[in-house]
Design an enzyme around this catalytic site. Structure first.
Site, short mmCIF file in Angstrom:
data_model
loop_
_atom_site.label_atom_id
_atom_site.label_comp_id
_atom_site.label_asym_id
_atom_site.label_seq_id
_atom_site.Cartn_x
_atom_site.Cartn_y
_atom_site.Cartn_z
N ARG A 119 -12.66 5.67 -2.89
CA ARG A 119 -11.50 4.83 -2.69
C ARG A 119 -11.78 3.45 -3.28
O ARG A 119 -12.93 3.04 -3.37
CB ARG A 119 -11.20 4.67 -1.19
CG ARG A 119 -10.77 5.94 -0.49
CD ARG A 119 -10.63 5.73 1.00
NE ARG A 119 -9.50 4.91 1.39
CZ ARG A 119 -8.28 5.38 1.59
NH1 ARG A 119 -8.03 6.67 1.43
NH2 ARG A 119 -7.31 4.58 1.94
N HIS A 144 -3.92 -5.94 1.32
CA HIS A 144 -3.83 -6.18 2.76
C HIS A 144 -4.40 -7.56 3.04
O HIS A 144 -4.81 -8.26 2.12
CB HIS A 144 -4.69 -5.17 3.54
CG HIS A 144 -4.30 -3.77 3.34
ND1 HIS A 144 -3.11 -3.27 3.80
CD2 HIS A 144 -4.93 -2.73 2.75
CE1 HIS A 144 -3.04 -1.99 3.50
NE2 HIS A 144 -4.13 -1.63 2.86
N CYS A 161 0.80 -1.22 0.00
CA CYS A 161 0.00 0.00 0.00
C CYS A 161 0.84 1.28 0.00
O CYS A 161 1.46 1.60 -1.00
CB CYS A 161 -0.97 -0.04 1.18
SG CYS A 161 -2.38 1.03 0.97
#
Lengths: 441, 246
Positions: free
Chosen positions: B132, B196, B95
């Protein structure tokens, strides 16, 4: 006139829902807001409004405030079932107002979802706002903690009512500086407890001073990033304390404030913080200590939040954990009990839980104290099993059952003490399954 | 005893989505097989680490605010990190760190956070804070010459452009940009990704790829890894793949 009909309609609907044994926690508000989106502005309120917001502890704290005020003989209107967004607030008000929109109460007590504080209180009276803590929570739904804090900070810039703040959470304490003209800021602080640490033990926020970006220094951490901190450069954190709890004794379940010993039903550090916040509210409103003492001793929610049950001869402790801190405080309670234990962890990933379960990796499963077996369940039973296995807990002692009834059956195959941690949508189904197991339901 | 040394960059700042789990998985899988695993960390204010002394360098994701604080710190090691990449040290970047190893990151307000410029991609946030790429994601990546399904969770506002060598092809989810069909960045010794989960917890074969790569590089032989009991991992993958792709 329009509001009259909205209120009338809501009241009739409420009666129908009651007959149908439905709670209608949000539905009344949802419909009413469609008919008048500014309805909140139109209620007539003549009593103080007290609101609690936080990541963790809103429901317990708000209910404890209401309970104490009721003990003291006041009429309280509150969203005690935890419907804490605008629709829930409006529903509560609709149920408790006259046809002209007047709320007849001595106090109105609300728990408010963190992100709804500005939205609700730009339209509704607010006398006292209590802020307990901010932790990372369902990041995929709520976004970064900082964004949320900035939103509340913006609202507080023009707020002049009472503001009760946890001085041991940097992200809460900083909000006391949002409006330099507000003289009604009350900070509370809890003295170091037995299991406080020098180093951060669990995931935490706010490592840097929000004002000068210097790394904050901690004298001790109670849990997560809650503890005694200050900024070495600009002295942020060094506030005059309104209420200070000391002699924290979790075995005796007691703490002292200004020389008076308060007993509480729970044995965890975070509930000491919540109770101290309640005490601040009661002190501001001059509620007699006698009622506070009694209320603290008696009050408990019994809804799976920090609830104790005896099931088939096993002591069972159930707690909600929808974020790492919630789970970590439950594991603290587990580790502070040295008997042999079984743990059940139920993890769901439904919409209300957030789809992202990576927060379980911020739970500290290291060196569990006398845990004999761990059972996992929920829609993400395997994820939590992998998490626990990787922390070093013997994987042959972990059993994963996505089906809750099988998990609960397995849990009660021994008579060890049981600790049960469940996330949001998992909590009530888990509690019900356990009650059924104990033939209580 | 054979050992691998892992350097964890900014563990106190880049730790938003449980990414530390990746290191825990590596450690677990090494120790179960009798290898030892040393984990050192570096953060702002610490002595300069010797990047070449490590087998794996790991770095995770953080909040925007904190990312800009550490970008300044990281850039002082630009040349040394570049050398470590050339030398074959394995980099696992998740990320925010994925972004920082590129040319730059342009945040929502238009501020440019300079990157290490080690790889030629760059990242720009969408103008809208609320937009997002969030959700479960499955990609197909070529690991050891075999197409593998990699499962994770993405949550990023940044849109990453000019990736010449992506980590994988998106089967479910977004990837480097909204609706992209490519995800992450991949060289033999670099995996940079938005996944993630943590990434390695649900993808044991990928964890073992990293372990084999590092042991082979360090000890100059073809180490065969003993099989581990991955029944939870396999059941988890089976359940999630069924859930996402049906």
């Amino acid at each position: 006139m329009r509001n009259f009909f909205i209120i009338l309609f809501a009241k009739i609907l409420n009666v129908i829902l009651k007959i149908a044994r439905k709670q209608g926690g949000n539905i009344l508000g949802k419909i009413a807001l469609k008919l008048n989106k500014n309805l909140l502005k139109d209620f007539k309120v003549n009593s103080p409004v007290i609101a609690v917001t936080a990541t963790n502890g809103k429901t317990s704290t708000n209910n404890c405030i209401s309970y104490t005020l009721k003990q003291a003989g006041f009429k309280v209107v509150s969203n005690s079932e935890g419907n804490n967004m605008e629709t829930g607030i409006v529903s509560t008000l609709l149920k408790n107002c006259t046809l002209t929109g007047k709320i007849k109460a001595d106090y109105i007590c609300f728990e408010i979802d963190e992100s709804y504080v500005p939205k609700i209180f730009s339209k509704f009276r607010l006398d006292t706002l209590v802020i307990l803590n901010f932790f990372r929570d369902q990041l995929d739904r709520n976004g970064e903690v900082e964004t949320l804090i900035l939103k509340i900070n913006e609202f507080l810039k023009t707020y002049e009512g009472n503001l009760i703040l946890n001085n041991d959470d940097p992200n809460v304490s900083r909000l006391g500086l949002a409006n330099p003209n507000n003289d009604n800021i009350y900070y509370y602080h809890v003295d170091k407890y037995k299991y406080a640490t020098q180093e951060l033990k669990e995931a935490g926020e706010g490592k840097f001073c929000p004002f000068c970006k210097t790394r904050l220094e901690y004298e001790f951490y109670q849990y997560s990033h809650i503890g005694k901190f200050h900024c070495p450069k600009c002295n942020f954190g060094e506030n005059e304390i309104y209420k200070f709890a000391e002699n924290i004794d979790l075995e005796k379940r007691s703490f002292d404030v200004s020389g008076i010993t308060y007993k509480i039903p729970e044995n965890s550090i975070y509930t000491v913080y919540n109770h101290l916040a309640v005490l601040c509210v009661c002190s501001i409103y001059n509620i007699d200590t006698e009622f506070v003492l009694k209320s603290f001793k008696d009050f408990s929610l019994n809804n799976g939040r920090s609830e104790k049950l005896e099931i088939n001869g096993s002591n069972t402790f159930i707690n909600l954990a929808k974020n790492p801190t919630g789970a970590n405080v439950s594991l603290r309670i587990l580790n502070e009990d040295s008997s042999n234990k079984d743990l059940l962890f139920v993890l769901n990933d439904n919409i209300a839980d957030g789809f992202d379960v990576s927060w379980i990796w911020d739970i500290n499963f290291d060196s569990l104290n006398n845990v004999e077996r761990i059972i996992t369940s929920g829609t993400r039973a395997y994820d939590i099993a992998i998490r626990i296995k990787t922390s070093g807990f013997d994987h042959t002692k972990i059993q994963a059952f996505p089906e809750l009834d099988k998990a609960v059956d397995e849990l009660y195959s021994t008579t060890n003490n049981k600790y049960v941690i469940a996330n949001y949508t998992a909590l009530q189904p888990t509690r019900n399954e356990i009650l059924r197991k104990g033939k209580i339901l | 005893m054979k050992e691998l040394k892992i350097l964890y960059l900014y563990p106190d700042i880049l730790e938003l989505y449980g990414d530390f789990g990746n290191i825990q998985v590596l450690k677990y899988r090494l120790e179960k097989r009798g290898f030892s695993c040393i984990i050192d960390s570096y953060s702002i204010g610490d002595d300069e680490p010797n990047f070449n002394d490590y087998d794996i360098i790991f770095s995770g994701g953080g909040a925007d605010n904190e990312q800009s604080i550490l970008s300044k710190d990281l850039i002082q090691y630009k040349d040394k990190i570049k050398t470590a990449v050339k030398n074959g040290v394995f980099f696992l970047l998740i990320c925010g760190s994925y972004q920082l190893f590129g040319k730059y990151y342009k945040d929502v307000d238009g501020n440019i956070i300079p990157g290490l410029e080690i790889f030629p991609y760059y990242t720009e946030a969408i103008n809208d804070r609320k937009k997002r790429c969030i959700g479960n994601i499955v990609i197909s990546a070529n690991i050891n010459g075999k197409e593998q399904k990699i499962i994770g969770f993405e949550n990023h506002g940044g849109q990453t452009y000019d990736v010449f060598s992506p980590f994988g092809t998106v089967l479910y989810g977004n990837g480097n940009k909204f609706g992209d069909n490519k995800e992450g960045f991949f060289l033999d010794n670099v995996i940079a990704t938005y996944l993630h989960g943590p990434l390695l917890s649900k993808n044991p074969e990928l964890a073992d790829y990293i372990i084999s790569y590092c042991l082979n590089r360090k000890y100059g032989e073809n180490v065969t890894l003993e099989k581990l009991d991955d029944s939870f991992e396999n059941l988890c993958r089976e359940q999630l793949l069924k859930h996402f792709t049906h």
